[in-house]
Design a protein around this motif. Structure first.
Motif, mmCIF file in Angstrom:
data_model
loop_
_atom_site.group_PDB
_atom_site.id
_atom_site.type_symbol
_atom_site.label_atom_id
_atom_site.label_comp_id
_atom_site.label_asym_id
_atom_site.label_seq_id
_atom_site.Cartn_x
_atom_site.Cartn_y
_atom_site.Cartn_z
ATOM 1 N N LYS A 17 0.811 -1.218 0.000
ATOM 2 C CA LYS A 17 0.000 0.000 0.000
ATOM 3 C C LYS A 17 0.843 1.267 0.000
ATOM 4 N N GLY A 18 2.101 1.166 0.427
ATOM 5 C CA GLY A 18 2.948 2.338 0.478
ATOM 6 C C GLY A 18 2.848 3.082 1.782
ATOM 7 N N ALA A 19 1.610 3.318 2.238
ATOM 8 C CA ALA A 19 1.361 3.970 3.521
ATOM 9 C C ALA A 19 0.043 3.448 4.061
ATOM 10 N N VAL A 20 -0.035 3.253 5.370
ATOM 11 C CA VAL A 20 -1.241 2.666 5.961
ATOM 12 C C VAL A 20 -1.330 3.110 7.416
ATOM 13 N N ARG A 51 7.730 5.873 10.334
ATOM 14 C CA ARG A 51 6.484 6.220 11.022
ATOM 15 C C ARG A 51 6.063 7.642 10.690
ATOM 16 N N PHE A 52 4.741 7.883 10.669
ATOM 17 C CA PHE A 52 4.184 9.226 10.664
ATOM 18 C C PHE A 52 3.019 9.215 11.630
ATOM 19 N N HIS A 53 2.439 10.359 11.897
ATOM 20 C CA HIS A 53 1.380 10.447 12.902
ATOM 21 C C HIS A 53 0.199 9.557 12.515
ATOM 22 N N PHE A 212 0.530 9.179 -0.255
ATOM 23 C CA PHE A 212 0.188 9.957 0.929
ATOM 24 C C PHE A 212 1.261 9.771 2.002
ATOM 25 N N ASN A 213 1.709 10.900 2.550
ATOM 26 C CA ASN A 213 2.755 10.917 3.578
ATOM 27 C C ASN A 213 4.104 10.431 3.056
ATOM 28 N N PRO A 235 -8.108 8.260 1.427
ATOM 29 C CA PRO A 235 -6.891 8.849 1.984
ATOM 30 C C PRO A 235 -6.863 8.757 3.508
ATOM 31 N N PRO A 236 -5.685 8.553 4.099
ATOM 32 C CA PRO A 236 -5.576 8.518 5.557
ATOM 33 C C PRO A 236 -5.674 9.921 6.142
#
Length: 254
Positions: A17-20, A51-53, A212-213, A235-236
């Motif tokens: 997914k790339g980012a989750v 990591r991101f928020h 995203f992110n 989108p997250p």
């Protein structure tokens, strides 16, 4: 480090997914949020995740994109869904600009049955794909050809694009950060993308969920400068609120 089967599955999900978000991981893996957070912390400490928020993404450089051949295979199914969704929205007999990227190349394939299109592009791969459609016209931007992905960049490309005003700019991007900025890696490519956006009546952004992110060094634009965003998953956070504030129409290719 020695990873257990659950952590290997977690890595596979993020890479796909790339980012989750952490919540999405917990639901996918069927474990508690606390378990996911422990796994994420351990994998991030080893440099396997960033990591991101509220979530995690694949680690990446802010100064260099991954190779074109790798990007072609990454999230290919999601890019195809996005491309079909965009093709359904693009009318026949209109003018377009497509920029550099594997997502715009997928869009070009999805547009092969359209008629009466006039397409300007700084992507030789896009030009090659759409030249197979005898019912549309392709105009190739002049400039320096970047050998790694057949993109055309530089001041000559900027000057060439300034001659036109098209109905729709269909653009890809390397990353969308949580401050609402659209980002890319090569400042020469960014200058061309900015010119493309300013010479279109509408700007449509195509970005799969991995964007995203995802960080990149150079700011291309802000979300408020696009009209529609086409993606392959919801989108997250914090992007739903950012899109609403920027009055961007969201199209999720199911």
């Amino acid at each position: 480090m020695k990873t257990n089967p659950r952590q290997l599955t977690l890595l596979s999900v993020v890479q796909d997914k790339g980012a989750v978000t952490v919540e999405q991981l917990a639901e996918t893996l069927g474990v508690t949020l606390q378990t996911v957070r422990r796994d994420v912390q351990r994998l991030a400490d080893e440099g396997l995740l960033a990591r991101f928020h509220g979530g995690v993404r694949v680690p990446s450089s802010t100064v260099e994109n991954i190779a074109h051949q790798q990007r072609e295979s990454l999230h290919a199914e999601g890019k195809q869904r996005i491309a079909r969704c965009i093709a359904d929205a693009v009318p026949n007999d209109c003018s377009l600009i497509l920029n550099i990227g594997t997502t715009t190349e997928a869009i070009a394939r999805a547009l092969l049955k359209h008629t009466g299109l006039r397409v300007i592009t700084n992507n030789l791969n896009v030009a090659s794909i759409l030249s197979a459609n005898p019912r549309s016209e392709v105009i190739v931007v002049g400039g320096v050809v970047r050998g790694l992905d057949q993109g055309i960049v530089g001041e000559a490309a900027v000057d060439f694009i300034r001659q036109f005003k098209v109905d729709i700019a269909l653009i890809g991007i390397s990353g969308i950060e949580a401050d609402g900025t659209l980002r890319d890696y090569d400042y020469r490519e960014v200058k061309v993308s900015q010119t493309i956006m300013s010479h279109a009546r509408e700007v449509w952004l195509a970005a799969d969920a991995s964007k995203f992110n995802r960080p990149a060094m150079v700011e291309v634009a802000r979300l408020s400068q696009i009209d529609r965003l086409f993606t392959d998953a919801e989108p997250p956070e914090p992007f739903p609120a950012l899109l609403t504030e920027a009055q961007v129409r969201l199209d999720v290719a199911r």
